[in-house]
Enzyme design. Sequence first.
Site, PDB file in Angstrom:
ATOM      1  N   ASP A 147       0.816  -1.221   0.000  1.00  0.00           N
ATOM      2  CA  ASP A 147       0.000   0.000   0.000  1.00  0.00           C
ATOM      3  C   ASP A 147       0.848   1.269   0.000  1.00  0.00           C
ATOM      4  O   ASP A 147       0.703   2.122  -0.870  1.00  0.00           O
ATOM      5  CB  ASP A 147      -0.934   0.043   1.219  1.00  0.00           C
ATOM      6  N   ARG A 163      -0.230   4.756  17.452  1.00  0.00           N
ATOM      7  CA  ARG A 163      -0.650   5.718  16.430  1.00  0.00           C
ATOM      8  C   ARG A 163      -0.405   7.181  16.794  1.00  0.00           C
ATOM      9  O   ARG A 163       0.128   7.932  15.983  1.00  0.00           O
ATOM     10  CB  ARG A 163      -2.113   5.494  16.030  1.00  0.00           C
ATOM     11  N   ASP A 215      -7.395   3.202  12.727  1.00  0.00           N
ATOM     12  CA  ASP A 215      -6.089   3.859  12.664  1.00  0.00           C
ATOM     13  C   ASP A 215      -6.118   5.201  11.930  1.00  0.00           C
ATOM     14  O   ASP A 215      -5.462   6.148  12.338  1.00  0.00           O
ATOM     15  CB  ASP A 215      -5.053   2.927  12.035  1.00  0.00           C
ATOM     16  N   SER A 253      -3.653  -9.473   7.641  1.00  0.00           N
ATOM     17  CA  SER A 253      -3.153  -8.121   7.872  1.00  0.00           C
ATOM     18  C   SER A 253      -2.603  -8.099   9.292  1.00  0.00           C
ATOM     19  O   SER A 253      -3.300  -8.436  10.247  1.00  0.00           O
ATOM     20  CB  SER A 253      -4.296  -7.119   7.721  1.00  0.00           C
TER      21      SER A 253
HETATM   22  N1  ARG Z   1      -8.234  -3.575  15.919  1.00  0.00           N
HETATM   23  C1  ARG Z   1      -7.003  -3.028  16.409  1.00  0.00           C
HETATM   24  C2  ARG Z   1      -7.140  -1.551  16.618  1.00  0.00           C
HETATM   25  O1  ARG Z   1      -7.988  -0.935  16.062  1.00  0.00           O
HETATM   26  C3  ARG Z   1      -5.824  -3.358  15.511  1.00  0.00           C
HETATM   27  C4  ARG Z   1      -5.848  -2.705  14.158  1.00  0.00           C
HETATM   28  C5  ARG Z   1      -4.735  -3.140  13.230  1.00  0.00           C
HETATM   29  N2  ARG Z   1      -4.804  -4.547  12.980  1.00  0.00           N
HETATM   30  C6  ARG Z   1      -4.217  -5.211  11.971  1.00  0.00           C
HETATM   31  N3  ARG Z   1      -4.309  -6.495  11.988  1.00  0.00           N
HETATM   32  N4  ARG Z   1      -3.587  -4.614  11.016  1.00  0.00           N
HETATM   33  O2  ARG Z   1      -6.366  -0.998  17.366  1.00  0.00           O
END
Ligand code: ARG
Length: 387
Positions: free
Chosen positions: A13, A92, A121, A173
């Site tokens: 990406d 983040r 995110d 992912s």
């Molecule tokens: N659900 C989690 C959050 O919102 C993790 C998000 C990222 N997860 C991932 N497998 N890329 O904090």
Amino acid sequence: MKKVVLAYSGGLDTSCIIKWLQDRDYDVIAFMADIGQNEDFDVIKKRALKTGASKVHVVDLKEEFIRDYVFPAIKAGAVYENKYYLATALSRPLIAKHQVRIAHLEKATAIAHGCTGKGNDQVRFEVTARLLNPRLEIIAPVRVWEFKTREEEIEYAQENKIPVDVTKKSPYSVDINLYGRSIECGVLEDPWIEPPEEIYKLTVSPQKAPNKPTYVEVEFAKGVPVKISGKTLKPLALIEQLNKLGGKNGIGRVDVVENRLVGIKSREIYENPAATLIHAARQELEALVLDRETSHYKNPVSQKYAELIYYGLWETPMKKQLDAYFNKTQDRVSGTVRLKLYKGNCTVVGRKSKYSRYKEELATYGKKDIFDQKLAEGFIKLWGLPF
Ligand code: ARG
């Protein structure tokens, strides 16, 4: 040319995003945060430059991540929906903060990220960045670009000679940092299907864990861990060691269906051995040293704090106010907890503190008893009186 600082991971990406932004006349500066994802940053840096980034910043944020993000969440006992220790969510606002800092440094007018429009995110990055500098333009190509599928993206990468790491091809992912690992997509999208063993990297299966328990003592000072079995460790080393110890014993796997901020329910798997051990131990230590009212009052506040983290509201006044509250509650959360790690379970089997409010003379049914049972009668009558 307008300058943009892109939060770059080296994946498909964000690699395509470099080219995509260039096609729209941006000078792209790639920014990579090292938060313990164990990548070969030299390789990724070269990839970014080869793809067309004019410059790459790699910033080591590991210490800062643990000290200023993970530890406050530990002091607060923050666990989203009682299961998620927030490893991804905590990273983040830190990444966004440094992205904004680099934008200032480079005199860029925009920042960009590779988040989709369905996740949490994007919210965390953008809310944080806008709170720090509302004038920066924010670009989220994945939300608007023309590619519908991964195949179309790969095609675009091939046409444009964008180097991508094919060995990374996985149906899942994954987001990883020092504090934990989050896994979604592929077969995991069916909440009825048991996660295949292959998705786990930080933990062994409890079935394969040692047949003998491991005992470990974690010492806390004001709500944060400082020693493991008598040895003082820096925050970073401490987290790493607890991750190893927990992982070896099959501890820290969590399988959830969680409520995302954008309204979707999603199924996610987490691996967070260190977080599991630390939260379990600190909670028991609190039970020993906090008075009842503080203890009970704190619980819903912890939940609120977890929500603020999850919802991307790290840089808000309320988050800072609650930090002051939690810091105060942790004044006396110092002491040692003994944990027994065994085949996926972490059990607290001992706790001690110089601030302990546990008084054996009051609790005992033996000879040492000093509790005056006769007082109970009057207490009970008055307690029930209002009703
Ligand atoms: N659900 C989690 C959050 O919102 C993790 C998000 C990222 N997860 C991932 N497998 N890329 O904090």
